[in-house]
Write a protein that holds these residues in place. Structure first.
Motif, mmCIF file in Angstrom:
data_model
loop_
_atom_site.group_PDB
_atom_site.id
_atom_site.type_symbol
_atom_site.label_atom_id
_atom_site.label_comp_id
_atom_site.label_asym_id
_atom_site.label_seq_id
_atom_site.Cartn_x
_atom_site.Cartn_y
_atom_site.Cartn_z
ATOM 1 N N LEU A 30 0.850 -1.184 0.000
ATOM 2 C CA LEU A 30 0.000 0.000 0.000
ATOM 3 C C LEU A 30 0.886 1.234 0.000
ATOM 4 O O LEU A 30 1.877 1.303 0.719
ATOM 5 N N MET A 31 0.541 2.211 -0.843
ATOM 6 C CA MET A 31 1.369 3.399 -1.046
ATOM 7 C C MET A 31 0.591 4.659 -0.692
ATOM 8 O O MET A 31 -0.636 4.649 -0.597
ATOM 9 N N THR A 32 1.323 5.765 -0.540
ATOM 10 C CA THR A 32 0.713 7.083 -0.413
ATOM 11 C C THR A 32 1.623 8.079 -1.123
ATOM 12 O O THR A 32 2.760 7.737 -1.495
ATOM 13 N N SER A 33 1.148 9.300 -1.314
ATOM 14 C CA SER A 33 1.965 10.326 -1.975
ATOM 15 C C SER A 33 1.801 11.651 -1.248
ATOM 16 O O SER A 33 0.793 11.885 -0.568
ATOM 17 N N ASN A 34 2.801 12.536 -1.382
ATOM 18 C CA ASN A 34 2.726 13.858 -0.759
ATOM 19 C C ASN A 34 2.446 14.924 -1.815
ATOM 20 O O ASN A 34 2.439 14.621 -3.021
ATOM 21 N N PRO A 35 2.212 16.180 -1.411
ATOM 22 C CA PRO A 35 1.874 17.229 -2.393
ATOM 23 C C PRO A 35 2.957 17.458 -3.441
ATOM 24 O O PRO A 35 2.675 17.994 -4.511
ATOM 25 N N GLN A 36 4.195 17.060 -3.146
ATOM 26 C CA GLN A 36 5.278 17.228 -4.123
ATOM 27 C C GLN A 36 5.277 16.114 -5.180
ATOM 28 O O GLN A 36 6.103 16.112 -6.086
ATOM 29 N N GLY A 37 4.359 15.131 -5.028
ATOM 30 C CA GLY A 37 4.253 14.053 -6.007
ATOM 31 C C GLY A 37 5.121 12.856 -5.710
ATOM 32 O O GLY A 37 5.178 11.919 -6.516
ATOM 33 N N HIS A 38 5.813 12.844 -4.568
ATOM 34 C CA HIS A 38 6.635 11.686 -4.202
ATOM 35 C C HIS A 38 5.742 10.614 -3.585
ATOM 36 O O HIS A 38 4.775 10.925 -2.886
ATOM 37 N N THR A 39 6.080 9.370 -3.838
ATOM 38 C CA THR A 39 5.319 8.263 -3.260
ATOM 39 C C THR A 39 6.190 7.466 -2.303
ATOM 40 O O THR A 39 7.418 7.440 -2.428
ATOM 41 N N THR A 40 5.538 6.786 -1.360
ATOM 42 C CA THR A 40 6.273 5.966 -0.400
ATOM 43 C C THR A 40 5.370 4.869 0.148
ATOM 44 O O THR A 40 4.143 4.998 0.151
ATOM 45 N N ALA A 41 6.005 3.797 0.588
ATOM 46 C CA ALA A 41 5.274 2.718 1.252
ATOM 47 C C ALA A 41 5.626 2.654 2.730
ATOM 48 O O ALA A 41 5.229 1.733 3.425
ATOM 49 N N VAL A 42 6.388 3.638 3.220
ATOM 50 C CA VAL A 42 6.802 3.648 4.627
ATOM 51 C C VAL A 42 5.673 4.190 5.481
ATOM 52 O O VAL A 42 5.069 5.215 5.171
ATOM 53 N N SER A 43 5.360 3.493 6.562
ATOM 54 C CA SER A 43 4.279 3.958 7.421
ATOM 55 C C SER A 43 4.776 4.851 8.545
ATOM 56 O O SER A 43 4.108 5.777 8.944
ATOM 57 N N ARG A 44 5.975 4.571 9.081
ATOM 58 C CA ARG A 44 6.508 5.366 10.187
ATOM 59 C C ARG A 44 8.011 5.543 9.996
ATOM 60 O O ARG A 44 8.694 4.645 9.528
ATOM 61 N N SER A 45 8.523 6.693 10.390
ATOM 62 C CA SER A 45 9.968 6.916 10.337
ATOM 63 C C SER A 45 10.328 8.135 11.181
ATOM 64 O O SER A 45 9.477 8.943 11.541
ATOM 65 N N ILE A 46 11.615 8.237 11.499
ATOM 66 C CA ILE A 46 12.170 9.405 12.187
ATOM 67 C C ILE A 46 12.745 10.317 11.118
ATOM 68 O O ILE A 46 13.403 9.866 10.181
ATOM 69 N N GLY A 47 12.521 11.639 11.234
ATOM 70 C CA GLY A 47 12.980 12.575 10.206
ATOM 71 C C GLY A 47 11.998 12.633 9.067
ATOM 72 O O GLY A 47 10.784 12.737 9.283
ATOM 73 N N ASP A 48 12.507 12.601 7.823
ATOM 74 C CA ASP A 48 11.648 12.687 6.636
ATOM 75 C C ASP A 48 10.797 13.952 6.668
ATOM 76 O O ASP A 48 9.554 13.901 6.637
ATOM 77 N N ARG A 49 11.469 15.142 6.699
ATOM 78 C CA ARG A 49 10.748 16.395 6.909
ATOM 79 C C ARG A 49 9.720 16.702 5.816
ATOM 80 O O ARG A 49 8.725 17.392 6.064
ATOM 81 N N ALA A 50 9.907 16.174 4.607
ATOM 82 C CA ALA A 50 8.936 16.441 3.533
ATOM 83 C C ALA A 50 7.605 15.747 3.775
ATOM 84 O O ALA A 50 6.623 16.008 3.072
ATOM 85 N N TRP A 51 7.563 14.869 4.811
ATOM 86 C CA TRP A 51 6.345 14.115 5.106
ATOM 87 C C TRP A 51 5.806 14.423 6.506
ATOM 88 O O TRP A 51 4.917 13.736 6.981
ATOM 89 N N LYS A 52 6.331 15.479 7.141
ATOM 90 C CA LYS A 52 5.964 15.752 8.530
ATOM 91 C C LYS A 52 5.198 17.053 8.747
ATOM 92 O O LYS A 52 5.096 17.531 9.882
ATOM 93 N N GLY A 53 4.670 17.640 7.683
ATOM 94 C CA GLY A 53 3.859 18.839 7.825
ATOM 95 C C GLY A 53 4.635 19.986 8.446
ATOM 96 O O GLY A 53 5.799 20.210 8.129
ATOM 97 N N SER A 54 3.992 20.735 9.345
ATOM 98 C CA SER A 54 4.615 21.918 9.944
ATOM 99 C C SER A 54 5.869 21.569 10.731
ATOM 100 O O SER A 54 6.796 22.379 10.851
ATOM 101 N N MET A 55 5.932 20.366 11.296
ATOM 102 C CA MET A 55 7.126 19.955 12.046
ATOM 103 C C MET A 55 8.361 19.923 11.152
ATOM 104 O O MET A 55 9.469 20.220 11.582
ATOM 105 N N GLY A 56 8.165 19.556 9.880
ATOM 106 C CA GLY A 56 9.293 19.478 8.959
ATOM 107 C C GLY A 56 9.746 20.825 8.426
ATOM 108 O O GLY A 56 10.838 20.936 7.876
#
Length: 526
Positions: free
Chosen positions: A257-283
């Motif tokens: 199962l995949m998801t994508s962010n507003p920049q058009g990148h896709t990922t199958a990772v459900s949880r991670s540390i860091g990854d600021r492009a996927w962390k909203g205002s925190m990133g």
């Protein structure tokens, strides 16, 4: 005699006044010891008692642990930690840990952790993993030191681990603006006989349980996942979190199962540390959505030390793709030999075609069976044992990084890597272990050195593989290093080799051991 600004001898009071010539033991007996002497003696006695308690706990709750990392990668994508005494780290950092509840009697504290930059949403990277490995200890120790008195229980220790992952995520996203990548993490914390685990992302943490005994037979070991394979959006609450935050889930390759962010990148990772492009205002990136969390899955287990529970295994994401039943068989085959076990598991993962450019890292920690005799033995007797000589026979395989990459038996230079040398010896060790299971030692009395004559398998392997002149000795002396004093063991082969030799009983085979000469396996024969 006294003079103008001098002081009279009558006004001078020595700390020995009134006790001149009286032995210290007599003063103790009479109860006349000055307070400062008495306080010092009491402090000394308390320190000795605490040391005895620590030694007793350490003698019964021991682990043997090692890690192997294989792979052809440009950067070190996986970082790992092995801390055998967390209390010493806390003391050096001047951090006071709890002393009651789970922490009473100075219960041994040990930590094994792995951070994997291949378990990320933005693609593999080394920086988040390196940052987490460097900052985990201070953050976790501070969290543990803040446990309120009276609450030193499993719930609060699990909360400390969960808070540590939250702190690591904040450290990467807020304090390290240059870090764009992310990582997964697996942490095992031993508090006495209590195991606390935390897993985030596609890393894996497995507890190996002994198979059930059925008469004279025993079922294979069982692998229990502590992380439920988080890497495929398989956790319902993760899918809900994603949708609630404006994301969407769609099927990808191999049923992932995949998801994508507003920049058009896709990922199958459900949880991670860091990854600021996927962390909203925190990133801190404009327009990004918070689609990935750093919350670990935490568990607590009462260990049946080395009885029901045999070992722990922590692996990077590529290794976690290997079936855990295969890993548990390898761990059972190399019982109490973490270097061989972790190397075999990592090597097996590295040979999978899709892992050609991956980093395969495995940590294996075996729980050593308790030995109550170690507690009963006086300290003087234990010290005498440690000072005893040992007699060993070995096989050594040299490699290009050792001090003398030259085979004196065949008179040729050596060009193999250390990894290749280890692979050769893992195979040899496995054959020797299988052969040992078929040999019956004399019943009753303790076997003599004569009972440990070179076996046909050892003789054959030593002649074929060993790159030491001892391989040219004849008969029962083949591979024999002779009697070695502890100091000689350390000076010739190094402290790790020396420690491994002391742990063996006569007849037992060692794990893989490294010295300046190369990689060894050895058997203690006396």
């Amino acid at each position: 005699m006294s003079g103008g600004g001098g002081s009279s001898g009558q006004n001078f009071c020595s700390s020995n006044a009134g006790f001149s010539g009286t032995p210290l033991w007599k003063l103790k007996q009479q109860g006349q010891l000055p307070n400062h002497f008495q306080a010092a003696e009491e402090a000394k006695a308390l320190q000795a008692q605490e040391q005895r308690e620590e030694e007793e706990a350490a003698a019964t709750l021991r682990v043997v642990v090692d890690a192997v990392s294989l792979g052809r990668v440009e950067y070190n994508l996986v970082r790992h930690l092995i801390v055998k005494d967390l209390r010493k780290v806390a003391a050096r950092s001047k951090i006071s840990l709890p002393t009651t509840g789970l922490f009473e009697n100075k219960a041994p504290l040990q930590l094994f952790a792995l951070f994997d930059g291949q378990s990320s949403a933005e693609g593999p990277g080394p920086m988040a993993a390196e940052c987490c490995a460097k900052t985990l200890l201070p953050k976790l120790l501070r969290n543990m030191s803040a446990i309120p008195q009276g609450y030193e229980n499993a719930t609060f220790v699990k909360a400390c681990l969960k808070k540590a992952f939250e702190d690591l995520d904040k450290e990467v996203l807020r304090n390290q603006p240059s870090i764009q990548d992310g990582c997964g993490g697996a942490v095992a914390l031993l508090v006495g006989e209590k195991l606390f685990t935390a897993v985030c992302g596609k890393c894996e943490l497995v507890l190996i349980e002994a198979g059930q005994r059925r008469g004279v037979k025993q079922d294979p070991c069982k692998a229990v996942s502590m992380g439920s394979h988080q890497g495929s959006w398989s956790i319902p609450e993760d899918q809900k979190f994603l949708v609630d935050n404006g994301g969407m889930v769609f099927p990808g390759e191999n049923g992932k199962l995949m998801t994508s962010n507003p920049q058009g990148h896709t990922t199958a990772v459900s949880r991670s540390i860091g990854d600021r492009a996927w962390k909203g205002s925190m990133g801190g990136l404009p327009g990004s959505l918070k689609l990935v969390r750093s919350v670990p899955e935490t568990r607590y287990t009462d260990l049946s030390w080395a009885e029901r529970h045999v070992a722990l295994m922590l692996t990077s994401a590529p290794v976690s793709q290997i079936p855990t039943d295969q890993a548990s068989v390898t761990i059972a085959d190399f019982e109490q030999k973490p270097r061989a076990a972790s190397g075999e598991i990592a090597s097996r993962a590295a040979t999978v075609p899709q892992n050609g450019q991956a980093q395969c890292t495995t940590i294996v920690a075996f729980f050593v069976p308790k030995d109550d005799k170690l507690i009963a033995e006086p300290a003087a007797k234990r010290m005498k044992k440690e000072a005893e000589s040992v007699r060993l026979r070995h096989i050594v395989v040299r490699h290009q990084d050792c001090s003398s990459p030259f085979d004196p038996v065949r008179n040729v230079p050596v060009s193999r890597s250390a990894q290749e040398a280890e692979a050769i010896l893992r195979q040899a060790l496995q054959e020797l272990i299988l052969e040992a299971k078929t040999i019956k030692l004399p019943a009753g009395k303790k076997p003599s050195a004569a009972a440990f004559q070179p076996t046909p398998k050892f003789t054959s392997l030593c002649k074929e593989l060993s790159e030491c002149n001892t391989a040219q000795k004849g008969g029962g002396m083949i591979g024999d290093l002779g009697w070695l004093q502890p100091d000689e063991l350390k000076s010739r082969f190094g402290p790790a080799f020396s420690e491994a030799a002391k742990m063996l009983n006569p007849g037992q085979w060692s794990d893989l051991a490294t010295s300046e000469m190369g990689i060894h396996i050895f058997q203690r024969i006396a």
